[in-house]
Design a protein around this motif. Structure first.
Motif, PDB file in Angstrom:
ATOM      1  N   ILE A  97      51.109  40.291  11.103  1.00 26.49           N
ATOM      2  CA  ILE A  97      51.202  39.123  10.215  1.00 26.49           C
ATOM      3  C   ILE A  97      52.662  38.708  10.143  1.00 26.49           C
ATOM      4  O   ILE A  97      53.481  39.372   9.497  1.00 26.49           O
TER       5      ILE A  97
ATOM      6  N   GLY B  95      55.207  33.211   7.559  1.00 26.52           N
ATOM      7  CA  GLY B  95      54.660  31.878   7.794  1.00 26.52           C
ATOM      8  C   GLY B  95      53.188  31.878   8.142  1.00 26.52           C
ATOM      9  O   GLY B  95      52.530  30.829   8.060  1.00 26.52           O
ATOM     10  N   ASP B  96      52.648  33.034   8.546  1.00 31.31           N
ATOM     11  CA  ASP B  96      51.218  33.120   8.826  1.00 31.31           C
ATOM     12  C   ASP B  96      50.435  33.018   7.522  1.00 31.31           C
ATOM     13  O   ASP B  96      50.917  33.364   6.443  1.00 31.31           O
ATOM     14  N   GLU B  97      49.190  32.590   7.635  1.00 30.41           N
ATOM     15  CA  GLU B  97      48.320  32.553   6.469  1.00 30.41           C
ATOM     16  C   GLU B  97      48.018  33.973   5.995  1.00 30.41           C
ATOM     17  O   GLU B  97      47.991  34.917   6.792  1.00 30.41           O
ATOM     18  N   THR B  98      47.795  34.114   4.701  1.00 36.17           N
ATOM     19  CA  THR B  98      47.389  35.412   4.169  1.00 36.17           C
ATOM     20  C   THR B  98      46.073  35.808   4.813  1.00 36.17           C
ATOM     21  O   THR B  98      45.121  35.024   4.827  1.00 36.17           O
ATOM     22  N   PRO B  99      46.004  37.005   5.382  1.00 33.56           N
ATOM     23  CA  PRO B  99      44.801  37.393   6.130  1.00 33.56           C
ATOM     24  C   PRO B  99      43.642  37.759   5.210  1.00 33.56           C
ATOM     25  O   PRO B  99      43.806  37.923   3.995  1.00 33.56           O
ATOM     26  N   ARG B 100      42.489  37.898   5.800  1.00 37.38           N
ATOM     27  CA  ARG B 100      41.359  38.459   5.075  1.00 37.38           C
ATOM     28  C   ARG B 100      41.566  39.966   5.028  1.00 37.38           C
ATOM     29  O   ARG B 100      41.733  40.618   6.051  1.00 37.38           O
TER      30      ARG B 100
ATOM     31  N   LYS C  83      54.224  39.463   0.577  1.00 35.70           N
ATOM     32  CA  LYS C  83      55.206  38.411   0.304  1.00 35.70           C
ATOM     33  C   LYS C  83      56.624  38.972   0.300  1.00 35.70           C
ATOM     34  O   LYS C  83      57.553  38.351   0.846  1.00 35.70           O
TER      35      LYS C  83
ATOM     36  N   HIS D 266      57.684  39.709   3.867  1.00 36.76           N
ATOM     37  CA  HIS D 266      57.962  38.446   4.558  1.00 36.76           C
ATOM     38  C   HIS D 266      59.279  37.835   4.064  1.00 36.76           C
ATOM     39  O   HIS D 266      60.029  37.242   4.849  1.00 36.76           O
TER      40      HIS D 266
END
Length: 290
Positions: free
Chosen positions: A109, A112-117, A152, A155
């Motif tokens: 991840i 900038g990637d979307e929060t994963p499932r 967060k 990141h």
């Protein structure tokens, strides 16, 4: 053969954790004079040594670019700067998985990637560039808010994050670390679960409970497959790896999975195996110079 060897460390642990206590004597028997030096010690001429061995450079994660620049400046470094660049980013796990190695399922991840499932069961988040279990967190699906906060924060520090399902076998069986010198199997040792433990007084790694071990055949086979795949990915011979530590866990079905491959600065379990391991390592050092 006579020669000089430098064991590269860091200022926090200038002579490592004591694991290699028998190795300098074994090297001396082969004509090598060995000393320790912090990798960033500018008073040391690393280029003058016949071989520089990465041993306790445990502060590299916070200064990786600087560390890799130094590694590339050392002509006789083992393992090589190319290996260090590849192995200090845990993205290599995805590469090994793509190459057919049975790895713990790994999702990368990036910032900038979307929060994963989140996985259905417990899972682990850790920085792709890191050492000593620093920045590693274990979460449950019910703790998704805490997982998102941890993600967060990693990141925000510009880390790509590795997400893996937690392997519950670690709680009961721990990990098995299989050690190779010059591409040849030497010995193995067990490692108890580390998540939730405190950093040692150096602040560089989490203290581990280690013991001697005899790995089952399936674990030996996966470790061998891992080194073969690594050599193919890097375009080198297995023998060019002075050392390798292959950390394996039992998956949900009992079959082994690769958790991590340590090619840069791992403890090698000399205190958890027979005294001849130091000799095997010294012989591998000599092989690197032949």
């Amino acid at each position: 053969m006579t020669g000089s060897a430098i064991f590269a460390s860091c200022s926090g642990v200038p002579e490592g954790d004591g694991d290699e206590h028998a190795v300098p004597e074994a090297l001396a028997d082969l004509g090598f004079k060995t000393r320790w030096a912090a990798w960033d010690d500018t008073t040391v001429d690393f280029g003058a040594a016949d071989i520089v061995v990465l041993r306790a450079t445990w502060d590299y994660a916070e200064r990786r670019d600087e560390f890799l620049s130094w590694a590339e400046s050392v002509p006789a470094l083992s393992n090589s700067a190319e290996v260090a660049r590849w192995n200090t980013d845990k993205s290599y796990l995805a590469e090994l998985g793509d190459a057919g190695v049975a790895v713990v399922p790994t999702t990368l991840i990036a910032p900038g990637d979307e929060t994963p499932r989140w996985p259905k069961g417990d899972f682990v988040l850790k920085p792709a560039i890191g050492a000593g279990s620093r920045g590693v967190g274990k979460f449950s699906p019910e703790g998704a808010e805490h997982a998102a906060s941890h993600l967060k924060s990693l990141h925000a520090a510009d880390h790509t994050v590795v997400m893996q399902p937690y392997q519950s076998s670690v709680d009961t069986e721990g990990e098995l670390a299989l050690v190779f010198f010059g591409g040849v199997y030497s010995h193995a040792f067990s490692k108890a679960a580390m998540l939730g433990r405190e950093l040692d007084e150096s602040g560089l790694w989490v203290s581990e409970k280690l013991g001697s071990a005899q790995p089952p055949a399936a674990f030996r086979a996966l470790a061998e497959d891992t080194l073969d795949a690594t050599a193919a990915l890097l375009g080198i011979l297995r023998a060019e790896l002075l050392y390798a530590r292959v950390d394996l866990v039992a998956g949900p079905d009992g079959r082994p999975l690769l958790l991590e491959l340590e090619l840069v600065e791992p403890s090698l379990g000399f205190r958890q195996t027979d005294a001849a391991a130091a000799w095997r390592f010294a012989s591998a050092v000599r092989q690197q110079l032949s």
